[in-house]
Design a protein around this motif. Structure first.
Motif, PDB file in Angstrom:
ATOM      1  N   SER A  12       0.835  -1.215   0.000  1.00 48.32           N
ATOM      2  CA  SER A  12       0.000   0.000   0.000  1.00 48.32           C
ATOM      3  C   SER A  12       0.868   1.264   0.000  1.00 48.32           C
ATOM      4  CB  SER A  12      -0.950  -0.038   1.212  1.00 48.32           C
ATOM      5  OG  SER A  12      -0.818   1.088   2.033  1.00 48.32           O
ATOM      6  N   SER A  13       0.544   2.154  -0.933  1.00 48.05           N
ATOM      7  CA  SER A  13       1.376   3.351  -1.106  1.00 48.05           C
ATOM      8  C   SER A  13       1.376   4.212   0.156  1.00 48.05           C
ATOM      9  CB  SER A  13       0.888   4.156  -2.313  1.00 48.05           C
ATOM     10  OG  SER A  13      -0.477   4.472  -2.172  1.00 48.05           O
ATOM     11  N   PHE A  14       0.210   4.368   0.795  1.00 48.79           N
ATOM     12  CA  PHE A  14       0.183   5.210   1.994  1.00 48.79           C
ATOM     13  C   PHE A  14       0.919   4.535   3.148  1.00 48.79           C
ATOM     14  CE2 PHE A  14      -3.165   7.493  -0.323  1.00 48.79           C
ATOM     15  CZ  PHE A  14      -2.764   8.802  -0.073  1.00 48.79           C
ATOM     16  N   LEU A  36      -6.174  -6.977   3.389  1.00 48.84           N
ATOM     17  CA  LEU A  36      -7.391  -6.314   2.914  1.00 48.84           C
ATOM     18  C   LEU A  36      -8.269  -7.266   2.098  1.00 48.84           C
ATOM     19  CD1 LEU A  36      -5.948  -2.818   1.864  1.00 48.84           C
ATOM     20  CD2 LEU A  36      -7.233  -3.360   3.930  1.00 48.84           C
ATOM     21  N   PHE A  42     -10.256  -7.613   7.736  1.00 51.69           N
ATOM     22  CA  PHE A  42     -10.620  -6.211   7.496  1.00 51.69           C
ATOM     23  C   PHE A  42     -11.638  -5.749   8.549  1.00 51.69           C
ATOM     24  CE2 PHE A  42     -12.282  -2.887   4.309  1.00 51.69           C
ATOM     25  CZ  PHE A  42     -11.270  -1.996   4.648  1.00 51.69           C
ATOM     26  N   GLY A  52     -11.511   2.405   7.915  1.00 49.91           N
ATOM     27  CA  GLY A  52     -10.958   1.269   7.181  1.00 49.91           C
ATOM     28  C   GLY A  52      -9.802   1.585   6.261  1.00 49.91           C
ATOM     29  N   LYS A  53      -9.112   2.682   6.517  1.00 48.56           N
ATOM     30  CA  LYS A  53      -7.951   3.033   5.676  1.00 48.56           C
ATOM     31  C   LYS A  53      -6.664   2.704   6.424  1.00 48.56           C
ATOM     32  CE  LYS A  53     -10.166   5.140   2.256  1.00 48.56           C
ATOM     33  NZ  LYS A  53     -10.171   4.637   0.894  1.00 48.56           N
ATOM     34  N   ILE A  54      -5.740   2.090   5.718  1.00 44.42           N
ATOM     35  CA  ILE A  54      -4.418   1.830   6.289  1.00 44.42           C
ATOM     36  C   ILE A  54      -3.437   2.881   5.744  1.00 44.42           C
ATOM     37  CG2 ILE A  54      -4.655  -0.625   6.778  1.00 44.42           C
ATOM     38  CD1 ILE A  54      -3.297  -1.167   4.052  1.00 44.42           C
ATOM     39  N   PRO A  55      -2.375   3.169   6.516  1.00 46.56           N
ATOM     40  CA  PRO A  55      -1.972   2.578   7.788  1.00 46.56           C
ATOM     41  C   PRO A  55      -2.600   3.295   8.983  1.00 46.56           C
ATOM     42  CG  PRO A  55      -0.294   4.133   7.109  1.00 46.56           C
ATOM     43  CD  PRO A  55      -1.348   4.137   6.028  1.00 46.56           C
ATOM     44  N   GLU A  68      -4.249   8.300   9.619  1.00 42.55           N
ATOM     45  CA  GLU A  68      -3.869   9.338   8.634  1.00 42.55           C
ATOM     46  C   GLU A  68      -2.353   9.555   8.613  1.00 42.55           C
ATOM     47  OE1 GLU A  68      -5.659  11.012   6.182  1.00 42.55           O
ATOM     48  OE2 GLU A  68      -7.117   9.488   6.700  1.00 42.55           O
ATOM     49  N   THR A  69      -1.772   9.257   7.446  1.00 43.85           N
ATOM     50  CA  THR A  69      -0.317   9.231   7.322  1.00 43.85           C
ATOM     51  C   THR A  69       0.377  10.516   7.783  1.00 43.85           C
ATOM     52  OG1 THR A  69      -0.618   9.848   4.997  1.00 43.85           O
ATOM     53  CG2 THR A  69      -0.250   7.520   5.480  1.00 43.85           C
ATOM     54  N   ASP A 105      -0.086  13.637  -1.656  1.00 43.76           N
ATOM     55  CA  ASP A 105      -1.154  12.710  -1.255  1.00 43.76           C
ATOM     56  C   ASP A 105      -2.376  12.855  -2.163  1.00 43.76           C
ATOM     57  OD1 ASP A 105       0.339  11.802   0.873  1.00 43.76           O
ATOM     58  OD2 ASP A 105      -1.128  12.319   2.403  1.00 43.76           O
ATOM     59  N   GLN A 113      -4.148   6.035  -7.425  1.00 45.38           N
ATOM     60  CA  GLN A 113      -4.939   4.929  -6.862  1.00 45.38           C
ATOM     61  C   GLN A 113      -6.245   4.722  -7.620  1.00 45.38           C
ATOM     62  OE1 GLN A 113      -5.720   5.679  -2.714  1.00 45.38           O
ATOM     63  NE2 GLN A 113      -4.007   4.429  -2.079  1.00 45.38           N
TER      64      GLN A 113
HETATM   65  N1  LIG Z   1      -5.756   9.769   3.694  1.00 44.01           N
HETATM   66  C1  LIG Z   1      -5.343   8.440   4.078  1.00 44.01           C
HETATM   67  C2  LIG Z   1      -5.328   7.547   2.849  1.00 44.01           C
HETATM   68  C3  LIG Z   1      -5.031   6.095   3.189  1.00 44.01           C
HETATM   69  C4  LIG Z   1      -5.431   5.134   2.066  1.00 44.01           C
HETATM   70  O1  LIG Z   1      -6.056   5.517   1.058  1.00 44.01           O
HETATM   71  N2  LIG Z   1      -5.060   3.858   2.226  1.00 44.01           N
HETATM   72  C5  LIG Z   1      -5.449   2.839   1.266  1.00 44.01           C
HETATM   73  C6  LIG Z   1      -4.277   1.913   0.982  1.00 44.01           C
HETATM   74  S1  LIG Z   1      -2.919   2.715   0.199  1.00 44.01           S
HETATM   75  C7  LIG Z   1      -6.541   1.973   1.861  1.00 44.01           C
HETATM   76  O2  LIG Z   1      -6.623   1.799   3.053  1.00 44.01           O
HETATM   77  N3  LIG Z   1      -7.376   1.391   1.013  1.00 44.01           N
HETATM   78  C8  LIG Z   1      -8.373   0.446   1.465  1.00 44.01           C
HETATM   79  C9  LIG Z   1      -9.774   0.886   1.168  1.00 44.01           C
HETATM   80  O3  LIG Z   1      -9.967   2.024   0.717  1.00 44.01           O
HETATM   81  O4  LIG Z   1     -10.670   0.058   1.398  1.00 44.01           O
HETATM   82  C10 LIG Z   1      -3.967   8.517   4.754  1.00 44.01           C
HETATM   83  O5  LIG Z   1      -3.185   9.442   4.465  1.00 44.01           O
HETATM   84  O6  LIG Z   1      -3.686   7.668   5.641  1.00 44.01           O
END
Ligand SMILES: N[C@@H](CCC(=O)N[C@@H](CS)C(=O)NCC(=O)O)C(=O)O
Length: 217
Positions: A12-14, A36, A42, A52-55, A68-69, A105, A113
């Motif tokens: 995952s890029s973030f 995921l 999940f 539900g967003k990683i990390p 939030e990164t 970002d 993405q």
């Molecule tokens: N704004 C968030 C973006 C995080 C994000 O988009 N993570 C993606 C993975 S790179 C994710 O969790 N995707 C899973 C989903 O959307 O279900 C941050 O900066 O942490």
């Protein structure tokens, strides 16, 4: 057991953005890979962060859950500072750095993405219009990056900051959508420097075993 736990996925890029910050300073943490692709894993992760967003960073010592990164990296800079400081001390410079972090970002990583994740959608559920918009935004952003990086080493000049942590994975994957070598020499050279930075190089190396999961066109 480390006081810090990182919930993430190596591909995952973030996640790579935060891993780069952690590796910059050799910060000790317990890695928790979130699968995921597994509904159960999940759902379990969502108990921690329902969005539900990683990390997500969990600091057991301070009993804090940090999503939030950019906020995670600010948190690390505040409570687990190391030799690389991610936020400039000067308030004006800090604001400019945050602008670049947001830029990478929101206008490089997010449209990249959109293009890539559309490839994973079920047949008939693709969003061609949205992907077209995302590609156009990505092209605009990469042209801006190319112009800006013509006279500097890192996003803020001489010093590696949070903006470079954001830029590294965003450009790494954007390059797979719009190859930088075709017309973006300064952005390509910047990506080359980021790839040589040991912290990001390590994040890429650890993502490699998962590259087969990256949806190709
Ligand atoms: N704004 C968030 C973006 C995080 C994000 O988009 N993570 C993606 C993975 S790179 C994710 O969790 N995707 C899973 C989903 O959307 O279900 C941050 O900066 O942490």
């Amino acid at each position: 057991m480390a006081g810090l736990k990182l919930y993430f996925h190596p591909l995952s890029s973030f996640s790579m953005k935060v891993l780069t910050a952690l590796y910059e300073n050799g910060t000790d943490f317990e890695p928790r890979i979130v699968d995921l692709g597994s509904e159960a894993a999940f759902a379990e992760f969502k108990k921690l962060w329902p969005v539900g967003k990683i990390p997500v960073l969990r600091d057991e010592e301070r009993d804090r859950t940090v999503p939030e990164t950019s906020i995670i990296i600010e948190y690390l800079d505040q409570h687990y500072a190391g030799k690389t400081r991610f936020i400039p001390e000067d308030a004006d410079e800090a604001r400019q750095m945050r602008m670049r972090d947001r830029f990478y970002d929101l206008y490089v990583n997010v449209p990249m993405q959109k293009v890539v994740t559309d490839r994973l959608r079920p047949k008939g559920k693709n969003d061609a219009h949205g992907v077209g918009e995302a590609r156009a935004l990505l092209a605009t952003s990469l042209a801006m990056v190319d112009h800006e990086m013509s006279d500097r080493t890192w996003a803020m000049g001489d010093r590696f900051t949070m903006a470079d942590c954001a830029a590294a994975p965003a450009l790494f994957y954007a390059d797979k959508v719009i190859p930088l070598r075709d017309g973006h020499p300064h952005a390509a050279a910047y990506l080359g420097r980021l790839m040589e930075r040991p912290s990001f190089a390590r994040a890429v190396k650890e993502a490699k075993p998962y590259f087969d999961l990256f949806p190709k066109e």
